[in-house]
Scaffold this motif. Structure first.
Motif, PDB file in Angstrom:
ATOM      1  N   THR A 277       0.836  -1.261   0.089  1.00 41.68           N
ATOM      2  CA  THR A 277      -0.125  -0.100   0.193  1.00 41.68           C
ATOM      3  C   THR A 277       0.818   1.245   0.100  1.00 41.68           C
ATOM      4  O   THR A 277       0.669   2.209  -0.911  1.00 41.68           O
TER       5      THR A 277
ATOM      6  N   CYS B 134       0.787   3.747  -3.229  1.00 37.56           N
ATOM      7  CA  CYS B 134       0.327   5.295  -3.075  1.00 37.56           C
ATOM      8  C   CYS B 134       1.508   6.261  -3.030  1.00 37.56           C
ATOM      9  O   CYS B 134       1.054   7.185  -3.797  1.00 37.56           O
ATOM     10  N   SER B 135       2.701   6.025  -2.794  1.00 38.06           N
ATOM     11  CA  SER B 135       3.679   6.708  -2.768  1.00 38.06           C
ATOM     12  C   SER B 135       4.051   7.004  -4.490  1.00 38.06           C
ATOM     13  O   SER B 135       4.218   7.930  -4.959  1.00 38.06           O
TER      14      SER B 135
ATOM     15  N   TRP C  96       2.129   6.211  -7.081  1.00 38.39           N
ATOM     16  CA  TRP C  96       0.964   6.896  -7.644  1.00 38.39           C
ATOM     17  C   TRP C  96       0.900   8.295  -7.449  1.00 38.39           C
ATOM     18  O   TRP C  96       0.579   9.222  -8.118  1.00 38.39           O
ATOM     19  N   GLY C  97       1.071   8.740  -6.206  1.00 37.27           N
ATOM     20  CA  GLY C  97       1.334  10.230  -5.766  1.00 37.27           C
ATOM     21  C   GLY C  97       2.296  10.930  -6.614  1.00 37.27           C
ATOM     22  O   GLY C  97       2.200  12.131  -6.838  1.00 37.27           O
TER      23      GLY C  97
ATOM     24  N   GLU D 142       0.955  11.497  -9.784  1.00 38.13           N
ATOM     25  CA  GLU D 142      -0.053  12.586  -9.934  1.00 38.13           C
ATOM     26  C   GLU D 142       0.676  14.278  -9.819  1.00 38.13           C
ATOM     27  O   GLU D 142       0.076  14.919 -10.369  1.00 38.13           O
TER      28      GLU D 142
ATOM     29  N   ARG E 131      -6.351  10.928 -10.640  1.00 35.62           N
ATOM     30  CA  ARG E 131      -6.312  10.978  -9.082  1.00 35.62           C
ATOM     31  C   ARG E 131      -6.649   9.858  -8.287  1.00 35.62           C
ATOM     32  O   ARG E 131      -7.836   9.385  -8.994  1.00 35.62           O
ATOM     33  N   LEU E 132      -6.050   9.387  -7.259  1.00 36.12           N
ATOM     34  CA  LEU E 132      -6.358   8.225  -6.641  1.00 36.12           C
ATOM     35  C   LEU E 132      -7.213   8.589  -5.552  1.00 36.12           C
ATOM     36  O   LEU E 132      -6.845   9.288  -4.753  1.00 36.12           O
TER      37      LEU E 132
ATOM     38  N   VAL F 269      -8.732   8.599  -1.983  1.00 32.02           N
ATOM     39  CA  VAL F 269      -8.154   8.293  -0.726  1.00 32.02           C
ATOM     40  C   VAL F 269      -8.939   7.069  -0.246  1.00 32.02           C
ATOM     41  O   VAL F 269      -8.513   6.123   0.324  1.00 32.02           O
TER      42      VAL F 269
ATOM     43  N   VAL G 292      -7.316   3.347  -0.676  1.00 38.06           N
ATOM     44  CA  VAL G 292      -6.317   2.980   0.326  1.00 38.06           C
ATOM     45  C   VAL G 292      -6.488   1.676   0.927  1.00 38.06           C
ATOM     46  O   VAL G 292      -5.728   0.713   1.132  1.00 38.06           O
TER      47      VAL G 292
ATOM     48  N   LEU H  24      -7.060  -1.325  -1.065  1.00 36.24           N
ATOM     49  CA  LEU H  24      -5.617  -1.830  -1.579  1.00 36.24           C
ATOM     50  C   LEU H  24      -5.177  -2.717  -0.779  1.00 36.24           C
ATOM     51  O   LEU H  24      -4.265  -3.450  -1.018  1.00 36.24           O
ATOM     52  N   TRP H  25      -4.970  -1.966   0.553  1.00 40.16           N
ATOM     53  CA  TRP H  25      -4.420  -2.811   1.610  1.00 40.16           C
ATOM     54  C   TRP H  25      -4.923  -4.109   1.803  1.00 40.16           C
ATOM     55  O   TRP H  25      -4.041  -5.205   1.849  1.00 40.16           O
TER      56      TRP H  25
END
Length: 142
Positions: free
Chosen positions: A92, A96-97, A99-100, A103, A110-111, A113, A116, A119-120
Motif C-alpha cells: 500500500t 500510494c507513494s 502513484w502520488g 499525480e 487522482r487516486l 483516498v 487505500v 488496496l491494503w
C-alpha cells in the motif's frame, strides 16, 4: 477465507463472527450513502453522518484484525498474520507513494483516498503468497 482446519481455532471463529456483520454494515452503509447522498452534496449533519458510516465498519475491521492478533495463541499463526499485515502495508505504501508522484509530475487520474484500505486488503493476498513461498504455508487461509 480460512481453511476448515483453521476454523477449529477459536480465535479464527471469533474473527469470522466479527468480520461478517461488519462487512454487511459496510456494504449496507455504502449502498445507503450512495442512494441518499448525491455527489458533491451540500454539507449537512445527515450527509456527513451517512458519508462517515462506512468508515465505522472499516474501523471495526481494523479492530477485529487487531483482536485476532491478540487472541491467537499459536505464535506461528500470529507470525503469519503479522507478516501478511506487513506485506500489505508495504504494498500500500509503495503503490500510494509511486502513484502520488505520478499525480504530481504527470496527468494521471487522482487516486481517491477511500481506495487505500481496499488496496491494503488486496495486499493481504500478496502477503499470503509471500508466506506460502517463503515459509511453505499461507497459514489459516485456504
Amino acid at each position: 477465507m480460512f481453511s476448515r482446519s483453521s476454523m477449529k481455532n477459536p480465535a479464527y471463529r471469533r474473527y469470522t463472527r466479527r468480520m461478517l456483520p461488519l462487512s454487511l454494515l459496510y456494504v449496507g452503509a455504502i449502498m445507503l450513502a450512495s442512494w441518499l447522498v448525491h455527489d458533491r452534496s451540500t454539507i449537512s449533519a445527515v450527509s456527513v453522518g451517512l458519508a462517515l458510516l462506512p468508515g465505522l465498519a472499516i474501523l471495526g475491521w481494523i479492530w477485529a484484525m487487531a483482536r485476532l492478533l491478540i487472541e491467537l495463541d499459536d505464535e506461528f499463526l500470529r507470525l503469519l498474520e503479522v507478516r501478511k499485515f506487513l506485506v500489505a502495508t508495504g504494498v500500500t505504501l509503495a503503490a500510494c507513494s509511486v502513484w502520488g508522484l505520478l499525480e504530481i509530475y504527470t496527468n494521471v487520474p487522482r487516486l481517491p483516498v477511500f481506495l487505500v484500505f481496499p488496496l491494503w486488503a488486496m495486499g493481504l493476498f500478496v502477503g499470503m503468497l509471500v508466506n506460502r513461498i517463503t515459509l511453505g504455508t499461507a497459514g489459516a487461509c485456504a
